[in-house]
Design a protein around this motif. Structure first.
Motif, PDB file in Angstrom:
ATOM      1  N   ILE A   1      29.904  33.500 -41.975  1.00  0.00           N
ATOM      2  CA  ILE A   1      29.938  32.155 -41.385  1.00  0.00           C
ATOM      3  C   ILE A   1      31.354  31.592 -41.350  1.00  0.00           C
ATOM      4  O   ILE A   1      31.842  31.140 -40.302  1.00  0.00           O
ATOM      5  CB  ILE A   1      28.996  31.209 -42.147  1.00  0.00           C
ATOM      6  CG1 ILE A   1      27.547  31.676 -42.009  1.00  0.00           C
ATOM      7  CG2 ILE A   1      29.146  29.770 -41.622  1.00  0.00           C
ATOM      8  CD1 ILE A   1      26.549  30.854 -42.819  1.00  0.00           C
ATOM      9  N   TYR A   2      32.024  31.594 -42.485  1.00  0.00           N
ATOM     10  CA  TYR A   2      33.397  31.069 -42.559  1.00  0.00           C
ATOM     11  C   TYR A   2      34.376  31.890 -41.715  1.00  0.00           C
ATOM     12  O   TYR A   2      35.182  31.308 -40.974  1.00  0.00           O
ATOM     13  CB  TYR A   2      33.846  30.997 -44.019  1.00  0.00           C
ATOM     14  CG  TYR A   2      35.315  30.747 -44.209  1.00  0.00           C
ATOM     15  CD1 TYR A   2      35.852  29.475 -44.035  1.00  0.00           C
ATOM     16  CD2 TYR A   2      36.187  31.784 -44.557  1.00  0.00           C
ATOM     17  CE1 TYR A   2      37.212  29.237 -44.200  1.00  0.00           C
ATOM     18  CE2 TYR A   2      37.539  31.559 -44.731  1.00  0.00           C
ATOM     19  CZ  TYR A   2      38.055  30.283 -44.548  1.00  0.00           C
ATOM     20  OH  TYR A   2      39.392  30.060 -44.708  1.00  0.00           O
ATOM     21  N   PRO A   3      34.359  33.224 -41.771  1.00  0.00           N
ATOM     22  CA  PRO A   3      35.324  33.996 -40.973  1.00  0.00           C
ATOM     23  C   PRO A   3      35.210  33.773 -39.464  1.00  0.00           C
ATOM     24  O   PRO A   3      36.225  33.783 -38.762  1.00  0.00           O
ATOM     25  CB  PRO A   3      34.999  35.450 -41.342  1.00  0.00           C
ATOM     26  CG  PRO A   3      34.423  35.374 -42.703  1.00  0.00           C
ATOM     27  CD  PRO A   3      33.626  34.103 -42.706  1.00  0.00           C
ATOM     28  N   VAL A   4      34.008  33.587 -38.951  1.00  0.00           N
ATOM     29  CA  VAL A   4      33.851  33.440 -37.503  1.00  0.00           C
ATOM     30  C   VAL A   4      34.490  32.148 -37.007  1.00  0.00           C
ATOM     31  O   VAL A   4      35.321  32.152 -36.092  1.00  0.00           O
ATOM     32  CB  VAL A   4      32.362  33.510 -37.099  1.00  0.00           C
ATOM     33  CG1 VAL A   4      32.196  33.126 -35.622  1.00  0.00           C
ATOM     34  CG2 VAL A   4      31.817  34.905 -37.334  1.00  0.00           C
TER      35      VAL A   4
ATOM     36  N   HIS B   1      37.224  22.897 -45.384  1.00  0.00           N
ATOM     37  CA  HIS B   1      36.483  21.838 -46.083  1.00  0.00           C
ATOM     38  C   HIS B   1      35.230  21.394 -45.346  1.00  0.00           C
ATOM     39  O   HIS B   1      34.156  21.262 -45.953  1.00  0.00           O
ATOM     40  CB  HIS B   1      37.420  20.658 -46.365  1.00  0.00           C
ATOM     41  CG  HIS B   1      38.507  21.000 -47.317  1.00  0.00           C
ATOM     42  ND1 HIS B   1      38.320  21.017 -48.674  1.00  0.00           N
ATOM     43  CD2 HIS B   1      39.802  21.389 -47.116  1.00  0.00           C
ATOM     44  CE1 HIS B   1      39.449  21.397 -49.279  1.00  0.00           C
ATOM     45  NE2 HIS B   1      40.351  21.623 -48.343  1.00  0.00           N
ATOM     46  N   SER B   2      35.339  21.145 -44.048  1.00  0.00           N
ATOM     47  CA  SER B   2      34.149  20.724 -43.325  1.00  0.00           C
ATOM     48  C   SER B   2      33.109  21.831 -43.240  1.00  0.00           C
ATOM     49  O   SER B   2      31.907  21.558 -43.283  1.00  0.00           O
ATOM     50  CB  SER B   2      34.526  20.246 -41.911  1.00  0.00           C
ATOM     51  OG  SER B   2      35.149  18.978 -41.964  1.00  0.00           O
ATOM     52  N   VAL B   3      33.547  23.072 -43.132  1.00  0.00           N
ATOM     53  CA  VAL B   3      32.603  24.187 -43.116  1.00  0.00           C
ATOM     54  C   VAL B   3      31.767  24.188 -44.396  1.00  0.00           C
ATOM     55  O   VAL B   3      30.531  24.274 -44.361  1.00  0.00           O
ATOM     56  CB  VAL B   3      33.334  25.539 -42.937  1.00  0.00           C
ATOM     57  CG1 VAL B   3      32.415  26.713 -43.293  1.00  0.00           C
ATOM     58  CG2 VAL B   3      33.829  25.685 -41.506  1.00  0.00           C
ATOM     59  N   GLY B   4      32.434  24.084 -45.541  1.00  0.00           N
ATOM     60  CA  GLY B   4      31.707  24.029 -46.805  1.00  0.00           C
ATOM     61  C   GLY B   4      30.795  22.825 -46.889  1.00  0.00           C
ATOM     62  O   GLY B   4      29.659  22.912 -47.378  1.00  0.00           O
ATOM     63  N   ALA B   5      31.264  21.681 -46.393  1.00  0.00           N
ATOM     64  CA  ALA B   5      30.476  20.449 -46.482  1.00  0.00           C
ATOM     65  C   ALA B   5      29.241  20.483 -45.593  1.00  0.00           C
ATOM     66  O   ALA B   5      28.154  20.063 -46.011  1.00  0.00           O
ATOM     67  CB  ALA B   5      31.346  19.248 -46.108  1.00  0.00           C
ATOM     68  N   TRP B   6      29.389  20.954 -44.347  1.00  0.00           N
ATOM     69  CA  TRP B   6      28.222  20.985 -43.450  1.00  0.00           C
ATOM     70  C   TRP B   6      27.184  21.980 -43.952  1.00  0.00           C
ATOM     71  O   TRP B   6      25.975  21.740 -43.823  1.00  0.00           O
ATOM     72  CB  TRP B   6      28.647  21.315 -42.022  1.00  0.00           C
ATOM     73  CG  TRP B   6      29.661  20.384 -41.422  1.00  0.00           C
ATOM     74  CD1 TRP B   6      30.714  20.725 -40.618  1.00  0.00           C
ATOM     75  CD2 TRP B   6      29.739  18.948 -41.550  1.00  0.00           C
ATOM     76  NE1 TRP B   6      31.444  19.618 -40.258  1.00  0.00           N
ATOM     77  CE2 TRP B   6      30.869  18.512 -40.814  1.00  0.00           C
ATOM     78  CE3 TRP B   6      28.973  18.005 -42.225  1.00  0.00           C
ATOM     79  CZ2 TRP B   6      31.237  17.169 -40.736  1.00  0.00           C
ATOM     80  CZ3 TRP B   6      29.347  16.662 -42.155  1.00  0.00           C
ATOM     81  CH2 TRP B   6      30.457  16.255 -41.420  1.00  0.00           C
ATOM     82  N   LEU B   7      27.628  23.090 -44.525  1.00  0.00           N
ATOM     83  CA  LEU B   7      26.683  24.015 -45.148  1.00  0.00           C
ATOM     84  C   LEU B   7      25.990  23.354 -46.341  1.00  0.00           C
ATOM     85  O   LEU B   7      24.788  23.520 -46.549  1.00  0.00           O
ATOM     86  CB  LEU B   7      27.403  25.289 -45.592  1.00  0.00           C
ATOM     87  CG  LEU B   7      27.831  26.242 -44.481  1.00  0.00           C
ATOM     88  CD1 LEU B   7      28.798  27.294 -45.007  1.00  0.00           C
ATOM     89  CD2 LEU B   7      26.613  26.920 -43.858  1.00  0.00           C
ATOM     90  N   GLY B   8      26.770  22.598 -47.126  1.00  0.00           N
ATOM     91  CA  GLY B   8      26.190  21.868 -48.245  1.00  0.00           C
ATOM     92  C   GLY B   8      25.188  20.827 -47.791  1.00  0.00           C
ATOM     93  O   GLY B   8      24.160  20.601 -48.440  1.00  0.00           O
ATOM     94  N   LEU B   9      25.470  20.186 -46.648  1.00  0.00           N
ATOM     95  CA  LEU B   9      24.551  19.183 -46.095  1.00  0.00           C
ATOM     96  C   LEU B   9      23.212  19.828 -45.735  1.00  0.00           C
ATOM     97  O   LEU B   9      22.149  19.308 -46.092  1.00  0.00           O
ATOM     98  CB  LEU B   9      25.176  18.532 -44.858  1.00  0.00           C
ATOM     99  CG  LEU B   9      24.300  17.541 -44.090  1.00  0.00           C
ATOM    100  CD1 LEU B   9      23.955  16.334 -44.958  1.00  0.00           C
ATOM    101  CD2 LEU B   9      25.003  17.099 -42.803  1.00  0.00           C
ATOM    102  N   VAL B  10      23.265  20.961 -45.030  1.00  0.00           N
ATOM    103  CA  VAL B  10      22.030  21.663 -44.677  1.00  0.00           C
ATOM    104  C   VAL B  10      21.282  22.084 -45.937  1.00  0.00           C
ATOM    105  O   VAL B  10      20.059  21.925 -46.045  1.00  0.00           O
ATOM    106  CB  VAL B  10      22.331  22.900 -43.802  1.00  0.00           C
ATOM    107  CG1 VAL B  10      21.041  23.673 -43.517  1.00  0.00           C
ATOM    108  CG2 VAL B  10      22.992  22.492 -42.505  1.00  0.00           C
TER     109      VAL B  10
END
Length: 416
Positions: free
Chosen positions: A147-150, A176-185
């Motif tokens: 997810i993060y690499p793409v 940071h936003s990648v981690g946060a949006w995954l955390g939100l889901v």
């Protein structure tokens, strides 16, 4: 002839010394970013309850361990490999390809690995105190492996957003936003902690604000590797001036974020909240990360100040209006702070920003980037968490949650 040979030797020596200096700088910066892992661990442990401390620490340890292996295995190549359709890098197993960097590829690998681990560990705080450790291990792998690499390739690997002109210097959105949006889901899918919403939102205080404060100071310190290190070079006057500016903009934004969050919480809740002020400093750091290289010190103060204000209202809105249980405020700090900071590059960048005569073009590109990465992360995150929920499950049993994850998930407690 002899003089020409001497000049060639001198030029070669200067070039070699510059490469060595750049390499050492990148590796030292990477170590500073790695030191942010215990910072995250302390913040998350301090902001949650004592009965789950060992679980929090274990997840942070595994984020770095699992992330290091997954990113080396294939994640790095998907992010920085030869571009395939402006979407993804060419996969390469076990880091056997050559990537043509000015400094050794292995140095870049380590530097980017600690960034990947940071993205993964942000999720930990948002789903804390009720998530199965086995499920967490799986989505930590998937985040750093795919997810993060793409989405990272789109911006830093030569993908479509970089071609568009999107600017995210050190990762407000990419990391940071990648981690946060995954955390939100994850927080939505796993559900709130028991007793969090009984009619209205109930505060569940963390057990150790000293740990939380220590963690924020460690993160603030580590950010001086995160942002200045992303210059990826130190030799020469241009690089030294760039790094110096980034140090100043990073520090000023954090300070401004801390102050505005303190004053807003003071006015809104009648007390200057330590927990909100700590998160306000982090929000300022997250927000400045996108444009730390291209804004003035004054611009950095405004960016950090805005992020601190957004943090306070964001925590309240997500908790009380959306009723999403985020124990450490990860979504507000890293998601809202990251998005706001990325957008404000379009306003305050001295190279094309709206307030510097560049018109609205860069602001529009920044908005496209923020929304695209958000859509990718929310979509893939939903699929990932849905599959896990339908197979091995996401949430521990009621008894385990009430008595604490430490003993049941790990067979030990952080406190004797």
């Amino acid at each position: 002839m002899q003089d020409t040979s001497k000049l060639t030797d001198i030029a070669s020596a200067v070039s070699s010394n510059a490469t060595s200096l750049d390499t050492v700088w990148v590796l030292v910066a990477a170590v500073l970013v790695m030191f942010m892992q215990p910072g995250f661990a302390m913040v998350e442990a301090g902001f949650t309850r004592a009965k789950n401390t060992a679980n929090i620490l274990m997840k942070n340890l595994m984020d770095f361990s699992v992330g290091s292996l997954a990113f080396w295995l294939v994640g790095f190549s998907l992010m920085f490999g030869s571009d395939i359709g402006s979407f993804i890098g060419k996969p390469n197993l076990f880091f056997t390809a050559s990537y043509g960097n000015d400094i050794p590829d292995l140095a870049i690998l380590f530097f980017q690995t600690v960034f990947a681990a940071t993205a993964a560990t942000i999720v930990s705080g948002a789903v804390a105190e009720r998530t199965k450790f086995s499920s967490y291990l799986i989505f930590s792998v998937v985040i750093t492996l795919f997810i993060y690499p793409v989405s990272g390739h789109w911006v830093w690997g030569g993908g479509w957003l970089s071609e568009l002109g999107f600017h995210d210097f050190a990762g407000s959105t990419v990391v940071h936003s990648v981690g946060a949006w995954l955390g939100l889901v994850g927080a939505i899918m796993v559900g709130p902690r028991i007793g969090k919403y009984n009619g209205k939102s109930k505060a569940i205080p963390g057990h150790n604000l000293t740990f939380g404060a220590l963690g924020v100071f460690i993160l603030w310190f580590g950010w001086f590797g995160f942002n200045p290190g992303s210059q990826l070079a130190a030799a020469g006057s241009d690089n030294s001036h760039a790094i110096s500016l980034i140090f100043i903009t990073t520090n000023l934004a954090a300070a401004a974020g801390a102050l505005t969050s303190m004053f807003v919480s003071w006015g809104r809740y009648k007390f200057p909240s330590l927990s909100l002020t700590l998160n306000g400093a982090l929000a300022g750091l997250v927000a400045i990360t996108a444009g730390c290289d291209t804004v003035t010190p004054g611009g950095a103060i405004i960016i950090g100040a805005v992020a601190g204000i957004i943090l306070v209202f964001g925590v309240e809105f997500i908790d009380q209006k959306l009723r999403i249980d985020d124990p450490v405020g990860a979504v507000s700090v890293h998601g809202l702070g990251g998005a706001a900071g990325t957008l404000m590059v379009g306003l305050f960048s001295t190279n094309g920003g709206l307030f510097y005569g560049g018109g609205a073009k860069l602001l529009g590109i920044q908005a496209i980037g923020v929304l695209a990465v958000m859509a990718w992360t929310l979509g893939t995150g939903y699929i990932l968490f849905k599959v896990l929920k339908s197979t091995i499950g996401l949430r521990v049993s009621r008894r385990i949650e009430e008595e604490g994850l430490d003993v049941y998930e790990h067979g030990e407690s952080a406190y004797n």
